[in-house]
Design a protein around this motif. Structure first.
Motif, mmCIF file in Angstrom:
data_model
loop_
_atom_site.group_PDB
_atom_site.id
_atom_site.type_symbol
_atom_site.label_atom_id
_atom_site.label_comp_id
_atom_site.label_asym_id
_atom_site.label_seq_id
_atom_site.Cartn_x
_atom_site.Cartn_y
_atom_site.Cartn_z
ATOM 1 N N UNK A 192 1.046 -1.149 0.106
ATOM 2 C CA UNK A 192 -0.234 0.022 0.103
ATOM 3 C C UNK A 192 0.657 1.270 -0.026
ATOM 4 N N UNK A 201 -7.237 -5.606 6.747
ATOM 5 C CA UNK A 201 -7.205 -4.126 7.192
ATOM 6 C C UNK A 201 -7.773 -4.072 8.401
ATOM 7 N N UNK A 250 -10.306 -1.925 9.106
ATOM 8 C CA UNK A 250 -11.746 -1.788 8.812
ATOM 9 C C UNK A 250 -12.073 -2.805 7.846
ATOM 10 N N UNK A 284 -11.641 -3.207 4.840
ATOM 11 C CA UNK A 284 -11.766 -2.961 3.406
ATOM 12 C C UNK A 284 -12.829 -3.596 2.476
ATOM 13 N N UNK A 285 -13.860 -3.815 2.661
ATOM 14 C CA UNK A 285 -15.134 -4.433 2.233
ATOM 15 C C UNK A 285 -15.931 -3.486 1.661
ATOM 16 N N UNK A 286 -16.237 -3.643 0.426
ATOM 17 C CA UNK A 286 -17.664 -2.669 -0.088
ATOM 18 C C UNK A 286 -18.733 -3.022 0.505
ATOM 19 N N UNK A 287 -19.520 -2.392 1.388
ATOM 20 C CA UNK A 287 -20.670 -2.751 1.976
ATOM 21 C C UNK A 287 -21.844 -3.161 1.113
ATOM 22 N N UNK A 288 -22.179 -2.458 0.032
ATOM 23 C CA UNK A 288 -23.259 -2.899 -0.730
ATOM 24 C C UNK A 288 -23.063 -4.199 -1.500
ATOM 25 N N UNK A 315 -23.121 -5.279 4.180
ATOM 26 C CA UNK A 315 -23.628 -4.428 5.274
ATOM 27 C C UNK A 315 -24.538 -5.197 6.008
ATOM 28 N N UNK A 316 -25.153 -6.180 5.396
ATOM 29 C CA UNK A 316 -26.228 -6.737 6.417
ATOM 30 C C UNK A 316 -25.516 -7.994 7.265
ATOM 31 N N UNK A 341 -23.071 -8.875 10.835
ATOM 32 C CA UNK A 341 -22.480 -8.213 11.960
ATOM 33 C C UNK A 341 -20.947 -8.064 12.032
ATOM 34 N N UNK A 381 -18.915 -11.232 11.739
ATOM 35 C CA UNK A 381 -19.278 -11.940 10.317
ATOM 36 C C UNK A 381 -18.369 -11.099 9.139
ATOM 37 N N UNK A 399 -11.107 -13.902 2.492
ATOM 38 C CA UNK A 399 -10.490 -13.140 1.359
ATOM 39 C C UNK A 399 -9.008 -13.332 1.362
#
Lengths: 260, 318
Positions: free
Chosen positions: A54, A86, A88, A90-94, A145-146, A148, A151, A159
């Motif tokens: 990074x 990471x 946080x 580094x996932x895309x919530x949608x 995003x759904x 917890x 999870x 990943x």
């Protein structure tokens, strides 16, 4: 002595006037679990972001299995088998669980002469992946995003570990989790180690480090203060090193007044 | 749930209007509405991608005006149709790419495309000197007025664009990456997605589709005019947002966008047939936009929170 999986030699990095890392060395064997501890702004995350591609270092050298590497971006590090989880995630919530796991390395197939996403194959592989990892996630087709927090971390772990990683870096993996999720993280680390995958864990929680790590490196002000085998030290000594920034077993070593 | 609300509202409106006006529920009226909606659908498919990347493109209406002036003038000069159409599509794509380029410099898309809204319409007036240019090329006019199997050509074009849009969103890397960028740009970047390239392509595609929509509009009206497409961007954005594509990015609903365009056009058509003062139609259109944003943000968030709450409770029980 076998060739270490990763060697970092004399890594330096500055951000403007701030020296984040000063000639840091780090050596890691295959399947070794390393705890990286230190106060805030000690340079732990910067060092790991360099190792995961990074950031690029200002000076110093990185060797993977004895070969000098130049990581321009996270992809080149990943190709070398270095994955980072990471803080946080580094996932895309949608996007769905599957879409997040395969993001950037999707399975494709030809349809009408066009390369299209092989969604069915990715969904089924993601499902198997979770079963094998013993991680529980409601459905691989739900948006992240759904889920917890625990999870979501399971998705990030899946990943990072699914694509033949040789080293998984975890940035504060237990910082925001409940007790069962923390136990899960420890299990994951043990399992990775059994599969000869090395792990570097950045953590504030010394009990986590002591429960899973083989070795601890303490950092302060962008430098390595000292290094210990976990079997050969105690919490008190590590706390002393974090706070004082000196190695009690090497009282002669001063604060390295490097002219820079 | 909110997503299906639009389809229900569309169905309810069609049923209500069928009782209110004897002319509403006829094949001719439906074809008429669909033909009016067609260019809006074409452009709104592009807008769906832009909004899915958490962007916006306010310049599509002005781009329609500019490209319609170019097309009409070139045809009047005797340039062959086989040259005019690709050239128009290229102009549209380039205008979109320019928008996209500035957006990748971290300028707000709102301001970049607002500037384009102003300068593109300015170009249209400069190029046409303020006059509408008539189009007489029969083959060109057929794009707006011809029929195939009893259905107008614009409807066929819109259908093809919508299907391709759906395919790109759900089946291709490009669509997935556009959603990833809109959902969380930093995460997309860390996963190796070339964010800038995708964004420029998305704005370029929208420029292309605006030019295609412009061809359909000027072929139907048989002229190119610098006053063409005024406030068209609002219809396009309203329909997209109404259709459930998230203004915050990460979600694209092609089917919703098509339903959104149809909804707006059926509402206008119904009000016309009932003899409502046309000035009210604009008021209603504004209110629909407000409603769309309300559904898109507040209600959607409530529903999501509620769904998530349900999930964690279930998890606690197992």
């Amino acid at each position: 002595m076998t060739v270490p999986f990763v060697e970092m030699h004399n890594i330096s990095k500055r951000f403007g006037a701030v020296v984040a890392l000063r000639r840091v060395n780090l050596i890691l064997q295959n399947g070794e679990v390393l705890g990286l501890v230190g106060d805030n702004a000690a340079g732990k995350s910067t060092l790991m972001k360099i190792l995961s591609g990074a950031y690029t270092p200002d000076a110093g050298e990185i060797l993977v299995e004895g070969t000098t590497m130049k990581f321009e971006n996270p992809i080149s590090a990943r190709t070398a088998g270095i994955e980072m989880i990471y803080q946080d995630y580094a996932l895309v919530p949608q996007l769905t669980v599957t879409q997040n796991i395969f993001l950037g390395r999707e399975h494709m197939r030809r349809r009408f002469g066009v390369a299209t996403l092989d969604n069915r194959r990715m969904d089924s592989e993601a499902g198997t992946m979770f079963q094998m990892l013993g991680l529980r996630v409601s459905s691989v087709t739900s948006p992240v995003q759904e889920l917890s927090g625990g999870q979501q971390q399971a998705v990030a772990i899946a990943r990072a570990t699914a694509f033949d990683a040789k080293l998984v870096i975890m940035d504060e993996p237990t910082a925001s989790l409940g007790v069962p999720a923390i136990a899960k993280v420890r299990e994951t680390i043990v399992r990775l180690k059994q599969n000869d995958v090395a792990v570097i864990m950045i953590s504030h929680r010394l009990e986590d480090v002591f429960s899973v790590a083989d070795r601890v490196i303490v950092m302060k002000h962008g430098q390595v203060v000292g290094m210990r085998d976990v079997s050969d030290t105690a919490t008190d000594e590590i706390v002393h090193m974090i706070v004082a920034g000196t190695d009690p077993r090497q009282p002669a070593a001063p604060d390295d007044p490097e002219p820079s | 749930m909110v997503h299906y609300g639009l389809f229900m509202a569309l169905g309810l409106w069609i049923v209500a209007m069928s009782f209110a006006s004897e002319y509403f529920l006829t094949w001719l009226n439906f074809l008429n509405v669909a033909r009016q909606a067609a260019p809006i659908v074409i452009i709104a498919i592009g807008m769906t991608f832009v909004i899915a990347t958490a962007g916006i493109d306010l310049s599509v209406g002005s781009l329609v005006a500019f490209t319609s002036c170019l097309a009409a003038t070139w045809l009047a000069d005797g340039t062959p149709l086989a040259l005019v159409i690709p050239a128009i599509l290229i102009v549209g794509t380039v205008a979109g790419i320019i928008n996209g380029y500035f957006v990748t410099l971290a300028l707000p898309a709102f301001v970049v495309t607002l500037a384009a809204l102003v300068y593109l319409r300015g170009f249209a007036f400069v190029y046409s000197n303020g006059y509408a240019v008539p189009i007489t090329n029969d083959l060109f006019l057929a794009i707006g007025r011809g029929q195939f199997l009893g259905v107008h050509i614009p409807i066929w074009i819109a259908a093809v664009v919508a299907i391709v849009g759906w395919f790109v969103v759900t089946k291709t890397r490009f669509g997935l990456y556009a959603l990833a960028i809109g959902g969380r740009e930093e995460a997309a970047r860390l996963m190796g997605i070339k964010v800038e390239r995708i964004k420029i392509a998305v704005y370029g595609a929208t420029g292309f589709l605006a030019a295609l929509g412009s061809i359909v509009i000027s072929a139907r009206l048989s002229n190119g005019s610098p006053n063409s497409g005024i406030m068209l961007e609002l219809d396009v954005i309203t329909a997209t947002v109404l259709g459930g594509t998230s203004l915050f990015g990460g979600v694209a609903r092609i089917g919703g966008t098509v339903a959104g365009v149809l909804f707006i056009n059926f509402v206008r058509n119904g009000l016309n047939l009932m003899g409502v003062n046309p000035f009210w139609v604009q008021v209603v259109t504004g209110l629909i936009l407000l409603l769309a944003v309300l559904l898109n943000t507040v209600v959607n968030r409530r529903v999501e929170e509620w769904a998530r709450l349900g999930d964690t409770e279930r998890e606690g029980q197992t």
